[in-house]
Design a protein around this motif. Structure first.
Motif, mmCIF file in Angstrom:
data_model
loop_
_atom_site.group_PDB
_atom_site.id
_atom_site.type_symbol
_atom_site.label_atom_id
_atom_site.label_comp_id
_atom_site.label_asym_id
_atom_site.label_seq_id
_atom_site.Cartn_x
_atom_site.Cartn_y
_atom_site.Cartn_z
ATOM 1 N N LEU A 81 -2.045 -5.739 1.733
ATOM 2 C CA LEU A 81 -2.499 -4.644 0.877
ATOM 3 C C LEU A 81 -3.672 -5.054 -0.008
ATOM 4 O O LEU A 81 -4.441 -4.203 -0.452
ATOM 5 N N THR A 82 -3.821 -6.345 -0.270
ATOM 6 C CA THR A 82 -4.936 -6.814 -1.103
ATOM 7 C C THR A 82 -6.255 -6.642 -0.352
ATOM 8 O O THR A 82 -7.231 -6.136 -0.898
ATOM 9 N N THR A 83 -6.258 -7.049 0.919
ATOM 10 C CA THR A 83 -7.495 -6.968 1.704
ATOM 11 C C THR A 83 -7.613 -5.649 2.464
ATOM 12 O O THR A 83 -8.695 -5.275 2.907
ATOM 13 N N VAL A 126 -1.333 3.522 -2.621
ATOM 14 C CA VAL A 126 -1.611 3.840 -1.220
ATOM 15 C C VAL A 126 -0.295 4.158 -0.504
ATOM 16 O O VAL A 126 0.787 3.869 -1.014
ATOM 17 N N TYR A 127 -0.429 4.765 0.666
ATOM 18 C CA TYR A 127 0.710 4.788 1.585
ATOM 19 C C TYR A 127 0.255 4.260 2.936
ATOM 20 O O TYR A 127 -0.937 4.284 3.260
ATOM 21 N N LEU A 128 1.200 3.753 3.678
ATOM 22 C CA LEU A 128 0.899 3.145 4.974
ATOM 23 C C LEU A 128 1.303 4.118 6.073
ATOM 24 O O LEU A 128 2.436 4.615 6.072
ATOM 25 N N LYS A 186 -2.301 2.786 15.810
ATOM 26 C CA LYS A 186 -3.145 3.215 14.682
ATOM 27 C C LYS A 186 -2.446 2.860 13.366
ATOM 28 O O LYS A 186 -1.338 3.339 13.090
ATOM 29 N N ILE A 187 -3.094 2.021 12.575
ATOM 30 C CA ILE A 187 -2.528 1.589 11.294
ATOM 31 C C ILE A 187 -3.515 1.946 10.195
ATOM 32 O O ILE A 187 -4.664 1.482 10.227
ATOM 33 N N GLU A 188 -3.092 2.747 9.230
ATOM 34 C CA GLU A 188 -4.019 3.141 8.176
ATOM 35 C C GLU A 188 -3.377 3.046 6.807
ATOM 36 O O GLU A 188 -2.204 3.410 6.636
ATOM 37 N N LEU A 189 -4.162 2.565 5.849
ATOM 38 C CA LEU A 189 -3.743 2.652 4.444
ATOM 39 C C LEU A 189 -4.501 3.833 3.849
ATOM 40 O O LEU A 189 -5.733 3.880 3.914
ATOM 41 N N ARG A 190 -3.751 4.784 3.320
ATOM 42 C CA ARG A 190 -4.401 5.996 2.793
ATOM 43 C C ARG A 190 -4.077 6.143 1.308
ATOM 44 O O ARG A 190 -3.042 5.653 0.846
#
Lengths: 584, 77
Positions: free
Chosen positions: A12-14, A119-121, A127-131
């Motif tokens: 989550l940091t990067t 954020v949410y994952l 498909k992997i997204e942090l939104r």
């Protein structure tokens, strides 16, 4: 095969996510679920890590049976270092998230670091997204799940509420509105990472070596070993059935464990739940459908489970089903663990009644009681003090003799003065006072083993802890009384290699010892395997347990027996010999 | 003698799905074990039995007017 052989790692940091193969050697030694998540954490976390720092990790772990037709296989393990206790913490949560994660192609997700903003994952196969979760932060878990469903469509979500955002040591993670990874502040670990939710959708499946043979075997087992007298209580009643059992055996926690029977128990027992029952609900692949969906007056909830009826009902002196349902709903929405929340409110009630500190709430005060979940989870007013949990409240305000916790985790709904092995189970549970590591009340208070002796109790508790460690690693639900032999039979069919009950028992023992080694590395030893003084020093005065206590010398004897049988030293440390024997 | 029998949870299937009912027994002395045998309730399916709310041993003799509550085994918690 039954493993997907793939782990998703999200930093989550990067903001980066990567995949890696499942460590097959570790999977052979720990199966999955509880055992494998603890193994990853043991290897990857630095000793002494702050549980609410970016350096803690959150592991979501499935098991080999997850997502298949194996009965009662819908559970997910969620693990981290606990903010409540500083111990290892693994929780399990039902519903449909675990199979969906495997359908997306992953055995596990390991979440590291900390996002700079909420954020949410989102996981949809590859498909992997942090939104951004800016629009979700501050909302309860129920609204969060609804909003994500509206935005993403047919997904399964894990979410935190205000309690997790505010880093409470009793914050849980919720899924499908009413299911929780409940204990030890696992929701605060998510909150500390600015991670509001995880939503998953998977379009794949799981390969089974011989699906016809496997399917026929599962149908037979389901008929002959799952839907039987031993397990169908879950369908006919669910956990509320235990209220009457606890009341009649004098182990129903009442008014902060001052008594083991409650005059108003008929208002909160299984019959009372059935009067407001609207529907039964089940997790993935479960024929037992233990959940009761109830509606009463202006409130509704999936529950209340026994633990909620006991800790938020009798233990708070609340003999009012509608009030307990509403308290339960508020806890679920804000993501408060009802065991810890009920204990904390009960402790505040006793402190107030005894004049030690005025929290403005007394036993049976429904109006004040119903304000508590919101105040606690948002740390407002008196809730700022109760948000500390029982152990820290006692350190700040006094009342240590009746602070009902072990290692900082509040006590579940079984009074150990009427089930001495239950006391040993609480004292030696790897995450603090927990009834799911071993539940000897079933065979002592509710069975034919003498509850009021220390003889033979260490062996009883160890057997249950090791067996449950296998169960929660594979990962089965607690409510199927499955034998280790049956587990071996199913895993053999599923994984195409021979498992034996003896091999699984060693996996269970290895898992329990590894959890203990994690805690040992954090500085835990015999001094931490205590029980609250009340259980030793005060005798119960009503019902079947009238006149009973659990004398300290009897408890210490059970503890010494336990360490000896475990192959640990007198101070509770795993010996070098035991480590070698278990390949630790 | 007349007694009340309660077969809780899944055990009611041994009495045509009736959980709670009155029952006339012949005059002979009867223990709880013998009563359970009459209804073909397997001992392995029972956690414990209460007579008039009190947990008892299975060789307990039944008296007229007793309420016998038979609890199923439970797992988990």
């Amino acid at each position: 095969m039954a493993y997907m052989d793939k782990i998703l790692r999200v930093n989550l940091t990067t903001g980066n996510s990567t995949t890696e193969p499942l460590n097959k050697e570790w999977a052979r030694e720990y199966l999955g679920g509880k055992g494998l998540s603890i193994k990853y954490l043991y290897e990857e976390l630095k000793p002494g890590v702050d549980p609410l720092s970016a350096d803690n990790k959150l592991v979501l772990m499935t098991g080999p049976i997850t997502g298949t037709l194996v009965p009662n296989s819908g559970k997910l393990a969620i693990a981290a270092k606990s903010p409540a206790t500083g111990t290892i913490l693994d929780c399990s949560i039902g519903g449909h998230f675990a199979p969906e994660l495997k359908f997306a192609g992953y055995d596990a997700v390991i979440i590291e670091g900390k996002a700079d903003k909420p954020v949410y994952l989102y996981i949809e196969d590859d498909k992997i997204e942090l939104r951004s979760a800016a629009a979700l932060w501050g909302k309860g878990a129920h609204e969060t799940e609804h909003l994500l469903y509206d935005e993403l469509g047919d997904v399964i979500t894990l979410a935190i509420g205000q309690a997790g955002e505010n880093l409470l040591s009793m914050a849980c993670i919720s899924s499908e509105l009413y299911r929780q990874a409940g204990r030890g502040g696992i929701g605060a670990v998510m909150g500390s990472k600015n991670l509001k939710a995880i939503s998953v959708r998977g379009s794949g499946g799981i390969k089974i070596p011989d699906i016809r043979k496997f399917s026929a075997a599962m149908n037979k087992i389901k008929r002959e070993d799952t839907m039987t007298d031993d397990n169908m209580w879950a369908y006919t009643d669910g956990t509320p059935m235990i209220v009457d059992l606890s009341q009649s055996t004098g182990i129903l926690p009442t008014r902060n464990f001052q008594e083991g029977t409650f005059d108003g128990y008929k208002a909160i027992n299984s019959d009372a739940v059935k009067r407001v029952l609207k529907a039964k609900k089940a997790c993935f692949a479960c024929p037992l459908a233990c959940s009761n969906y109830v509606k009463m007056g202006k409130t509704e909830v999936e529950g209340p489970e026994y633990e909620t009826l006991a800790l938020c009902g009798s233990n708070c002196g609340i003999g009012d089903m509608e009030a307990v349902i509403e308290f339960n709903r508020l806890c679920d929405d804000h993501c408060l663990d009802t065991i810890s929340a009920g204990n904390t409110v009960a402790f505040a009630m006793e402190m107030t009644e005894k004049g030690i500190h005025d929290f403005g709430i007394r036993f049976g005060d429904v109006e004040k009681y119903l304000t508590m979940p919101t105040l606690i989870s948002t740390r407002k007013g008196v809730g700022a003090d109760l948000a500390l949990g029982v152990k820290k409240m006692a350190e700040k305000f006094g009342g240590g003799d009746f602070a009902m916790e072990v290692k900082g985790l509040e006590i579940p709904g079984y009074e150990p003065r009427g089930s001495w092995a239950m006391g040993l189970a609480y004292g030696t549970a790897d995450r603090g006072a927990c009834h799911m590591r071993a539940w000897p009340a079933a065979v002592e208070a509710f069975g034919d083993i003498d509850p009021f002796t220390s003889e033979g109790k260490a062996e009883l508790v160890i057997g249950m802890q090791d067996s449950n460690s296998v169960k929660f690693s594979a990962i089965w639900c607690d409510f199927w009384a499955i034998s280790t032999e049956r587990m071996a039979e199913i895993l053999t069919l599923l994984l195409g290699r021979e498992f034996t009950a003896a091999e699984l028992t060693i996996i269970g023992e290895r898992t329990y010892n590894l959890a203990h080694l994690f805690n040992e590395r954090e500085g835990f030893d015999r001094k931490d395997d205590y029980l609250p003084a009340r259980f030793h020093n005060e005798k119960l005065t009503t019902g079947f347990t009238s006149g009973k206590s659990l004398p300290k010398e009897e408890y210490e004897k059970m503890l010494s027996d336990y360490y000896q049988l475990r192959g640990w030293d007198e101070n509770g440390k795993v010996t070098a010999e035991k480590k070698r024997a278990l390949n630790l | 003698m007349e007694i009340t029998l309660q077969l809780k949870g899944p055990l009611k299937k041994y009495a045509d799905e009736t959980e709670l009912f009155r029952l006339e027994l012949d005059g002979n002395e009867l223990t709880v074990t013998e009563l359970l045998q009459r209804f073909e309730v397997p001992a392995s399916s029972v956690s414990f039995v209460q007579v008039n709310g009190i947990k008892i041993e299975l060789d307990h003799p039944i008296k007229g007017g007793d309420k016998i509550t038979v609890n199923p085994r439970v797992a988990g918690g």
